[in-house]
Design a protein around this motif. Structure first.
Motif, short mmCIF file in Angstrom:
data_model
loop_
_atom_site.label_atom_id
_atom_site.label_comp_id
_atom_site.label_asym_id
_atom_site.label_seq_id
_atom_site.Cartn_x
_atom_site.Cartn_y
_atom_site.Cartn_z
N LYS A 10 6.62 -3.18 -6.45
CA LYS A 10 6.59 -2.79 -5.05
C LYS A 10 5.84 -3.85 -4.25
O LYS A 10 5.08 -4.64 -4.77
N THR A 11 6.09 -3.83 -2.94
CA THR A 11 5.41 -4.77 -2.06
C THR A 11 3.90 -4.54 -2.11
O THR A 11 3.44 -3.40 -1.99
N TRP A 13 1.12 -4.51 -0.22
CA TRP A 13 0.79 -4.51 1.20
C TRP A 13 -0.61 -5.04 1.51
O TRP A 13 -0.78 -5.75 2.51
N ARG A 236 11.30 -6.83 -1.75
CA ARG A 236 11.14 -5.63 -2.59
C ARG A 236 11.40 -4.36 -1.79
O ARG A 236 11.56 -3.28 -2.35
N LEU A 237 11.45 -4.50 -0.45
CA LEU A 237 11.84 -3.38 0.41
C LEU A 237 13.35 -3.21 0.45
O LEU A 237 13.87 -2.23 0.99
N ARG A 241 16.92 -6.02 4.37
CA ARG A 241 15.79 -5.57 5.19
C ARG A 241 14.63 -6.55 5.12
O ARG A 241 14.00 -6.87 6.13
N GLY A 242 14.34 -7.05 3.93
CA GLY A 242 13.23 -7.98 3.76
C GLY A 242 13.45 -9.29 4.48
O GLY A 242 12.55 -9.82 5.13
#
Length: 363
Positions: A10-11, A13, A236-237, A241-242
């Protein structure tokens, strides 16, 4: 088919927030210094803009080497030969910082300092080649600096030349420019008694080959930060989209200098907000092309070449200039008509389901 990275990770953040905070904070601080010292009229403008192009890579390298323990370039675990280029890049950024400060204090030194800083750029290229020969392919691949697929390099290079030829044609068709008398426009070259027909190939060689080569290390500053680090996190989104989000972020990063008149000036309806919006549109489109080549080549270097070419090859199109061009339309690729080719190519990539799938995952 998605890559294993996308499916299992996952990203991060917190890491993304640190990267964006450092990159935007440092860049916009440089822009503030420029604004307080006369804006784009300051003789130090070129040097400061080059300096801020180094900052995305500086932020990614600084955080990755000293704080992000999971990073492949973390100093306590990275023993690859390529680490010396990474450390050299931090040193180069420091040199540009000192040069930028000196240029702001003594603006008359700015042209000399800008020229002098070409030397460490060339030395960086030489160091990169030497380390690549010493450490072999795996040393650079493990640090995210692999050379990539040569077929993509060739295809992308030819595509860039074709794109700018198309852009120049559109500028001419839509009367955004007229053919410039090169002899009068470049008297220094004309002084060598070269015929006008020989000047165009010389200018093309300078802008297609020599210019991007000398700007390679500078362009690496943006591409390693945006495509090399941030893209890896954002896709990873979801890949489309990324890449789209990356383009928006990249465009917003330019906002302070756009607000000062970079690329579009300030003599247009809705200034500077219209220009700021169009810069985001251009960056989303350009990001699609640069992201595609990064993922398909398995390397950030073709995108570095592409970015340097965007800054350099665009000069060919600028040989077709009207006396009063409309910067919102063209002839620069950041304009609506000047950037049609880039927008069309990006649209096709965003609509293609496998456009942003890495080379090894294409089935």
């Amino acid at each position: 088919m998605e890559s294993s990275i996308t499916k299992t990770q996952k990203t991060n953040w917190p890491h993304v927030a640190w990267f964006l905070g450092l990159t935007f904070g440092l860049t916009w601080l440089v822009d503030l210094a420029l604004y307080l010292n006369g804006g784009l009229r300051n003789p130090a403008t070129t040097l400061l803009l080059q300096f801020q192009m180094l900052l995305p890579a500086f932020s990614a390298i600084f955080l990755g080497a000293f704080f992000f323990k999971e990073s492949p370039i973390y100093r306590r675990t990275n023993r690859r030969t390529s680490r010396w280029f990474i450390y050299y890049y931090l040193f180069l950024t420091l040199l540009y910082l000192l040069g930028a400060i000196a240029a702001l204090v003594k603006p008359d030194l700015a042209p000399t300092l800008t020229s002098l800083l070409l030397l460490p750029n060339v030395l960086g290229l030489i160091l990169l080649i030497v380390l690549r020969l010493m450490g072999k392919k795996d040393s650079f691949a493990g640090a995210g600096l692999a050379g990539g697929n040569w077929k993509i390099w060739l295809f992308y290079g030819l595509g860039l030349v074709a794109y700018y030829a198309f852009q120049t044609l559109l500028n001419y068709i839509f009367k955004l420019g007229q053919v410039v008398d090169l002899v009068n426009a470049f008297p220094q070259m004309a002084a060598a008694n070269l015929p006008a027909a020989a000047l165009m190939p010389i200018m093309a060689l300078n802008t297609v080959v020599i210019g991007p080569f000398l700007g390679l290390i500078i362009a690496f500053g943006e591409e390693y930060g945006w495509r090399g680090y941030l893209q890896t996190e954002l896709i990873r989104l979801g890949r489309v989209r990324g890449v789209f989000l990356l383009g928006v972020i990249w465009g917003i990063w330019h906002w302070p200098i756009i607000a000062m008149g970079h690329n579009y000036g300030l003599e247009y309806a809705g200034a500077p907000w219209t220009g700021m919006f169009l810069m985001v549109v251009f960056c989303v489109a350009a990001s699609a092309l640069l992201s595609w080549t990064t993922l398909r080549a398995g390397s950030v270097w073709p995108a570095v070449i592409g970015h340097a070419a965007i800054n350099g090859i665009a000069a060919i199109g600028m040989l077709f200039l009207a006396s009063e061009p409309n910067p919102l339309l063209g002839p620069a690729p950041t304009g609506i008509i000047g950037g049609i080719g880039c927008l069309l190519a990006a649209g096709l990539l965003f609509l293609s389901p496998k456009a942003f799938v890495p080379r090894e995952d294409v089935v």
